[in-house]
Write a protein that holds these residues in place. Sequence first.
Motif, mmCIF file in Angstrom:
data_model
loop_
_atom_site.group_PDB
_atom_site.id
_atom_site.type_symbol
_atom_site.label_atom_id
_atom_site.label_comp_id
_atom_site.label_asym_id
_atom_site.label_seq_id
_atom_site.Cartn_x
_atom_site.Cartn_y
_atom_site.Cartn_z
ATOM 1 N N ILE A 204 0.862 -1.178 0.000
ATOM 2 C CA ILE A 204 0.000 0.000 0.000
ATOM 3 C C ILE A 204 0.896 1.225 0.000
ATOM 4 O O ILE A 204 1.765 1.354 0.874
ATOM 5 C CB ILE A 204 -0.929 0.003 1.234
ATOM 6 N N PRO A 205 0.755 2.125 -0.974
ATOM 7 C CA PRO A 205 1.625 3.311 -1.020
ATOM 8 C C PRO A 205 1.538 4.125 0.264
ATOM 9 O O PRO A 205 0.457 4.501 0.704
ATOM 10 C CB PRO A 205 1.086 4.098 -2.225
ATOM 11 N N CYS A 219 -3.205 6.354 -0.798
ATOM 12 C CA CYS A 219 -4.236 5.764 -1.644
ATOM 13 C C CYS A 219 -5.544 5.727 -0.863
ATOM 14 O O CYS A 219 -5.566 5.980 0.347
ATOM 15 C CB CYS A 219 -3.844 4.367 -2.125
ATOM 16 N N ASN A 220 -6.613 5.405 -1.539
ATOM 17 C CA ASN A 220 -7.942 5.403 -0.914
ATOM 18 C C ASN A 220 -8.258 4.011 -0.390
ATOM 19 O O ASN A 220 -8.414 3.063 -1.157
ATOM 20 C CB ASN A 220 -8.988 5.839 -1.946
ATOM 21 N N GLN A 242 -4.944 9.070 5.959
ATOM 22 C CA GLN A 242 -5.242 8.944 4.540
ATOM 23 C C GLN A 242 -5.181 10.318 3.878
ATOM 24 O O GLN A 242 -5.959 11.215 4.192
ATOM 25 C CB GLN A 242 -6.618 8.314 4.353
ATOM 26 N N SER A 244 -5.968 11.230 0.884
ATOM 27 C CA SER A 244 -7.111 11.568 0.031
ATOM 28 C C SER A 244 -8.202 12.303 0.792
ATOM 29 O O SER A 244 -9.041 12.966 0.177
ATOM 30 C CB SER A 244 -7.672 10.296 -0.608
ATOM 31 N N SER A 258 -11.010 11.404 -5.331
ATOM 32 C CA SER A 258 -9.702 10.822 -5.022
ATOM 33 C C SER A 258 -9.168 9.970 -6.156
ATOM 34 O O SER A 258 -7.973 9.676 -6.212
ATOM 35 C CB SER A 258 -9.808 9.971 -3.750
ATOM 36 N N LYS A 259 -10.023 9.558 -7.099
ATOM 37 C CA LYS A 259 -9.565 8.722 -8.207
ATOM 38 C C LYS A 259 -8.662 9.482 -9.174
ATOM 39 O O LYS A 259 -7.932 8.877 -9.953
ATOM 40 C CB LYS A 259 -10.765 8.164 -8.959
ATOM 41 N N PHE A 262 -5.138 9.652 -6.604
ATOM 42 C CA PHE A 262 -4.691 8.545 -5.769
ATOM 43 C C PHE A 262 -5.148 7.219 -6.343
ATOM 44 O O PHE A 262 -6.239 7.118 -6.942
ATOM 45 C CB PHE A 262 -5.228 8.684 -4.338
ATOM 46 N N SER A 263 -4.327 6.213 -6.173
ATOM 47 C CA SER A 263 -4.707 4.869 -6.569
ATOM 48 C C SER A 263 -5.715 4.311 -5.577
ATOM 49 O O SER A 263 -5.868 4.802 -4.454
ATOM 50 C CB SER A 263 -3.480 3.965 -6.636
ATOM 51 N N SER A 264 -6.399 3.293 -6.007
ATOM 52 C CA SER A 264 -7.387 2.661 -5.139
ATOM 53 C C SER A 264 -6.860 1.324 -4.648
ATOM 54 O O SER A 264 -6.015 0.690 -5.293
ATOM 55 C CB SER A 264 -8.711 2.465 -5.888
ATOM 56 N N PHE A 265 -7.362 0.916 -3.513
ATOM 57 C CA PHE A 265 -6.955 -0.352 -2.920
ATOM 58 C C PHE A 265 -8.188 -1.245 -2.811
ATOM 59 O O PHE A 265 -9.234 -0.831 -2.278
ATOM 60 C CB PHE A 265 -6.351 -0.131 -1.537
#
Length: 277
Positions: A204-205, A219-220, A242, A244, A258-259, A262-265
Amino acid sequence: FINYCSDKFSIMRTWKRAPKIGKEVSEFSRKYFLTTAVIALAVVSSYFWSGFPYDNLCDDGIITRNSTNSEYIGGQTIHSAVAITEGDPQLEDTKDRDPRTYKHIAVSDGDNMYQFCNQNLAQRGAFPALPRHQIEGYEWMTDEQEMVTSLFGWTSIGIVVLILSSFIHRFFMYLKAMYHSSYESCGDDQFMDYSTLDSVDAYIPQVKSPAFTYPLIACNISKNDMARLSWNDPDQSHGYYQLSNDVPKILRSKDFTSKTLFSSFTYWPPIAKRSEG
């Protein structure tokens, strides 16, 4: 009672959780600072042994009447850098000399004669500190001192070569790691599913910041309860870290999602456990 009250006040009002300090400082000190100090200790010790007795005087033989130094026999007047007591019977109190800086001495047949010699090998740029660096005719070391000085001198050379070699090896290993992979797989398949482990750390970043005890999440993860992070803050949730959640407040944009930044998890739990057969 006083200690109890002061500690209670400190815990409740002033003290805070200690920051997470890594091992980088101690490793750097052990690898570079302490080893450099060992080099300095070895080299300086060899020079200390070589300079004994630190008087810059070398034996130049005995004064005799039949030698070339016979002119020194008799009364001599020398200049003294230290003030001499007025009541000293050896003072030559003359009108044209300051009695505080001149002294009268008597030189007899058979007295030892000394000459100046620089016993500071470091000042002369001699390395390593070995007895062979003494100028011929200006030797001041005894046999025992030459043996100890040689031991310290060659030992300092060995220590310098050994430690500098380790520095060069670390430097080349650092360069090698930049262009060649050093990963080697080890171990066997234990037939244990990833999801069955109690402590796992997913990729996870995260961004480490000196202002926060724990890393910031880049990330979200708001829609995933199973974030698979290796840390948990007892005082705050993961959403507190977080990023985001902070960007809309900073940009003050209602259309922000947030998209866009930021990347999503996403985490998919297994449908069924892997059979051991």
